[in-house]
Every structure is written in structure tokens, then in C-alpha cells.
Scaffold this active site. Structure first.
Site, short mmCIF file in Angstrom:
data_model
loop_
_atom_site.label_atom_id
_atom_site.label_comp_id
_atom_site.label_asym_id
_atom_site.label_seq_id
_atom_site.Cartn_x
_atom_site.Cartn_y
_atom_site.Cartn_z
N ASP A 221 52.99 40.03 41.34
CA ASP A 221 54.15 39.18 41.05
C ASP A 221 54.17 38.72 39.60
OD1 ASP A 221 52.31 36.96 40.96
OD2 ASP A 221 52.55 36.69 43.12
N ASP B 17 43.59 38.37 42.32
CA ASP B 17 44.72 37.65 42.91
C ASP B 17 45.28 38.54 44.02
OD1 ASP B 17 46.88 36.05 43.44
OD2 ASP B 17 48.07 36.78 41.76
N1 SAM Z 1 49.04 34.54 45.29
C1 SAM Z 1 49.08 35.43 46.35
C2 SAM Z 1 48.49 34.93 47.62
O1 SAM Z 1 47.29 34.91 47.79
O2 SAM Z 1 49.28 34.55 48.45
C3 SAM Z 1 48.69 36.82 45.97
C4 SAM Z 1 49.79 37.33 45.09
S1 SAM Z 1 49.85 38.94 44.54
C5 SAM Z 1 51.54 39.30 44.94
C6 SAM Z 1 48.91 39.93 45.66
C7 SAM Z 1 48.90 41.39 45.22
O3 SAM Z 1 47.69 42.02 45.63
C8 SAM Z 1 50.03 42.25 45.78
O4 SAM Z 1 50.91 42.62 44.75
C9 SAM Z 1 49.32 43.45 46.39
O5 SAM Z 1 50.00 44.67 46.19
C10 SAM Z 1 47.98 43.40 45.67
N2 SAM Z 1 46.89 44.13 46.34
C11 SAM Z 1 46.56 44.11 47.65
N3 SAM Z 1 45.51 44.90 47.87
C12 SAM Z 1 45.14 45.43 46.66
C13 SAM Z 1 44.13 46.33 46.25
N4 SAM Z 1 43.25 46.85 47.13
N5 SAM Z 1 44.04 46.64 44.93
C14 SAM Z 1 44.91 46.11 44.04
N6 SAM Z 1 45.91 45.27 44.39
C15 SAM Z 1 46.02 44.93 45.68
#
Ligand code: SAM
Length: 277
Positions: A85, A154
């Protein structure tokens, strides 16, 4: 016309009144929803789990970015894993000193959605120091031994694509990716809601790093109103900022300061008992 959207997970719910649907799409990895809410500004959900509302996102982004940043003091090369995000990156980009701001998210569609519907979050992507990698963070991290001063995870919760970011192997790989003096900060869930996950990720950090601690963050629109950042390093105690934010930064910040840095580590007894502190 309004309706209510609910995060219902882990036997607990959080409901928010929505006035407009901005975007609902399915990526290869997750369902992405963006709404305008009645009271809380915009809302982003991934697979039905609240990622942020405009109302209180500053608390989460600032603490996830600045607490590990100031615990280190002068990180030059920084990596964000997840964070599609853009919120954590927006905060890190406020610092002029770092030369590298890498972000590795598994899902390009989250970044595309943020750029299209959430410019107030995604503005950090425009910083010329930023390089975006679209890859599973648990694989990407293996390709950068001894490179980063600061790694911030994150991630979404361990249920979906974020699962590999919660295990001991990933913590060992992050340790290998750090330069001497390096620090990590990871999304460390709520001890009210997911005590077992919290214990297991803190144990994973402890099995790899000399100094590990757990910083609470008040975020009302996350279930139970609380989330945390697990910080770890082999070289530094992290409960004190190594460098203090200057006046210019403090005017911009709405949550982080030296006092909230220190206070975040104050633990109620039940949290000490979960973590074994
Ligand atoms: N602040 C947030 C929360 O904890 O509610 C997290 C926000 S951020 C949008 C989370 C991101 O982690 C997403 O965009 C998702 O695609 C990413 N994500 C999930 N698994 C992942 C992985 N294995 N490697 C890299 N990114 C990942």
C-alpha cells in the site's frame, strides 16, 4: 446509501460503515477491496482483512517505520518486505539520509491499486531512491547477503501469502541479509487475538538475534485495537532511540516520538507471560 463491511477472523469481528465502493478486484494472491467509509476515510482490505483506514493508519506506518529507524540511528540501505500500500515507504522516504529504499511485495496488483486509489499512501513510490521488486519476500531475502542496515516486514497475517514471513527460517535469512549493526522490525500481530502467533514469531526472532523486543502500537481499527512491531538486532538495544527525531520531523509525525518509542516496550503482565520476558 451505505452498507457495512466486516472483518471476521479468528473468532472476532470488526465492522465499518461504508459509503462507496472504490475498487474490488481479485489478484493472483488475494481479494483487494478499497472503500470510502462514513467516519474513517478510506479502507483497504485484503482477503477480507483490514489493512488500514485513513483514520489511524499513521499510527501503524509511523511506528513500523520510525521506531526501527531511530533504534538504528543512521540506516543507509533499507528494505521493506510487503508494504504494497506504500504507507511504510512513505514514512521512510521522509528521511533524507538513506540511499537505498527497496520494497519487495509478492503482489503487483496491490501496488497498482494503491497508486490508482490511494495516492496519500502510495506517494513514497515516487521517491527516486525506491526500487520495487515483485517477488515472495522469503525468497528475495536470500539474494542479498550482508546488504541492508534496516529490514521492515509489513506483511499480511500468516493465513495467506504472508505465511513464510513468520517462520524461523525467514528470520535466519533476514539476519544474513543485514550488515553489521543492522536492525529488523516486523509486523507482530495482537497479543489479545493471536497469542500463539506472537509467541512463535518472537521465538523465531530470539533464536536468531541477540536483542529482541516487542513494541505495542495502538491502532483502533485493527481488531482488538492493538498491533505490534517485533524489533531485533545482534548489536543494539532497541528500546531507546539511538538518534532523536529533529523538530522538522516531529512537526510531521502524529504518533512517533522518543516517548512513544520507549513506552511501546512497556508490557502488561499477560504480554510478558506470552513472550516469556
Ligand atoms: N499494515 C498491514 C496489516 O498488517 O494489516 C499490512 C499492509 S501491506 C498491504 C501487506 C502486504 O504484504 C500486501 O501488499 C501483500 O501483498 C504483501 N505480502 C504478503 N505476503 C508476502 C510475501 N510472502 N512476500 C512479500 N509480500 C507479501
Amino acid at each position: 446509501m451505505s452498507f457495512w463491511v466486516t472483518e471476521a477472523a479468528n473468532g472476532y469481528g470488526q465492522t465499518i460503515e461504508v459509503t462507496r465502493e472504490l475498487c474490488v478486484r481479485q489478484s493472483k494472491f488475494q481479494k483487494i477491496e478499497v472503500y470510502e467509509t462514513r467516519k474513517l476515510g478510506k479502507l483497504l482490505m485484503l482477503d477480507g482483512i483490514i489493512q488500514f483506514t485513513s483514520f489511524d493508519e499513521f499510527a501503524y506506518q509511523e511506528m513500523m517505520a520510525h521506531l526501527p529507524y531511530y533504534a538504528h540511528g543512521n540506516p543507509d540501505k533499507i528494505l521493506v518486505i510487503g508494504g504494497g500500500d506504500g504507507g511504510v515507504l512513505r514514512e521512510l522516504a521522509r528521511h533524507k539520509e538513506p540511499t537505498v529504499l527497496d520494497l519487495c511485495d509478492i503482489d503487483a496488483e496491490v501496488i497498482r491499486t494503491a497508486k490508482e486509489f490511494l495516492p496519500e499512501m502510495s506517494c513514497g513510490f515516487d521517491d527516486p531512491r525506491v526500487t520495487i521488486y515483485i517477488e515472495d519476500g522469503s525468497k528475495f531475502i536470500k539474494s542479498r547477503p550482508g546488504y541492508y542496515d534496516l529490514i521492515i516486514v509489513d506483511s499480511t497475517d500468516p493465513g495467506g501469502p504472508g505465511a513464510p514471513l513468520f517462520g524461523a527460517e525467514f528470520y535466519a535469512d533476514m539476519k544474513r541479509a543485514l550488515r553489521p549493526g543492522g536492525v529488523i522490525g516486523t509486523q507482530a500481530e495482537s497479543p489479545w487475538l493471536l497469542p500463539d502467533v506472537v509467541k512463535s514469531l518472537v521465538d523465531a526472532a530470539r533464536s536468531n538475534f541477540r536483542y529482541v523486543d516487542y513494541a505495542a502500537i495502538s491502532v483502533p481499527t485493527y481488531p482488538t485495537g492493538m498491533i505490534a512491531c517485533c524489533v531485533a538486532s545482534d548489536d543494539r538495544i532497541l528500546t531507546e532511540p539511538a538518534v532523536l527525531p529533529d523538530e522538522e520531523m516531529l512537526e510531521v509525525f502524529r504518533y512517533y516520538n522518543a516517548e512513544t518509542h520507549r513506552a511501546a516496550f512497556a508490557k502488561p503482565q499477560f504480554v510478558r507471560q506470552i513472550l516469556g520476558f
